[in-house]
Design an enzyme around this catalytic site. Structure first.
Site, short mmCIF file in Angstrom:
data_model
loop_
_atom_site.label_atom_id
_atom_site.label_comp_id
_atom_site.label_asym_id
_atom_site.label_seq_id
_atom_site.Cartn_x
_atom_site.Cartn_y
_atom_site.Cartn_z
CB CYS A 35 -17.63 32.41 28.55
SG CYS A 35 -17.07 31.65 30.08
CB CYS A 104 -19.93 26.18 33.00
SG CYS A 104 -20.68 26.86 31.51
#
Ligand code: FES
Length: 144
Positions: A35, A104
């Site tokens: 990302c 994440c």
């Protein structure tokens, strides 16, 4: 069921230990190849114990919550104990993350390891390089 737990929301809205440590003993910066989000971790270490930790995360809410929780988990711990903290433990402490957000939390684990590695490098402490995330951008990582 809500997508995010109350703990995740709390750490996202009121992240602990945000900022920098100008005279940090170890600084780590990692990026998520998927990302493009970036996390920076600062450690103050005295006699092998993490006495202070701060972070800056340019990323999603899950990354912010994960880094906030990770800093809480390693503060006051020895460097070895901090290295043993896994992203799974961070996720568990947050009460879970949606499956598509698990990556994440990996950023938080890697940021801690990267900052410890910097501390080891600066102090000439030997370590097993295989146990740390690589610190360069290469084609293989971008394809993850
Ligand atoms: Fe990038 Fe969460 S989407 S770290």
């Amino acid at each position: 069921m809500a997508l995010y737990t109350e703990t995740v929301m709390d750490h996202f809205m009121n992240p602990r230990n945000v900022g920098q440590i100008p005279d940090a003993d170890g600084v780590g910066e990692v990026g998520n190849a998927k990302c493009g989000d970036i996390m920076k971790m600062y450690l103050k270490i005295e006699n092998g114990v993490i006495t202070d930790v701060k972070f800056e995360t340019f990323g999603c809410g899950s990354a912010i919550a994960s880094s906030s929780m990770a800093t809480e988990m390693i503060k006051g711990k020895t460097v070895e104990e901090a290295l043993a903290v896994t992203n799974r433990q961070v996720v568990d402490a947050l009460g879970g993350l949606p499956a598509h957000k698990l990556h994440c939390s990996v950023l938080a684990e890697e940021a801690v390891k990267s900052a410890v590695k910097d501390y080891y490098d600066k102090n000439g402490i030997a370590y097993d390089k295989e146990a740390f995330p690589c610190d360069h951008d290469c084609e293989a990582c971008r394809m993850v």
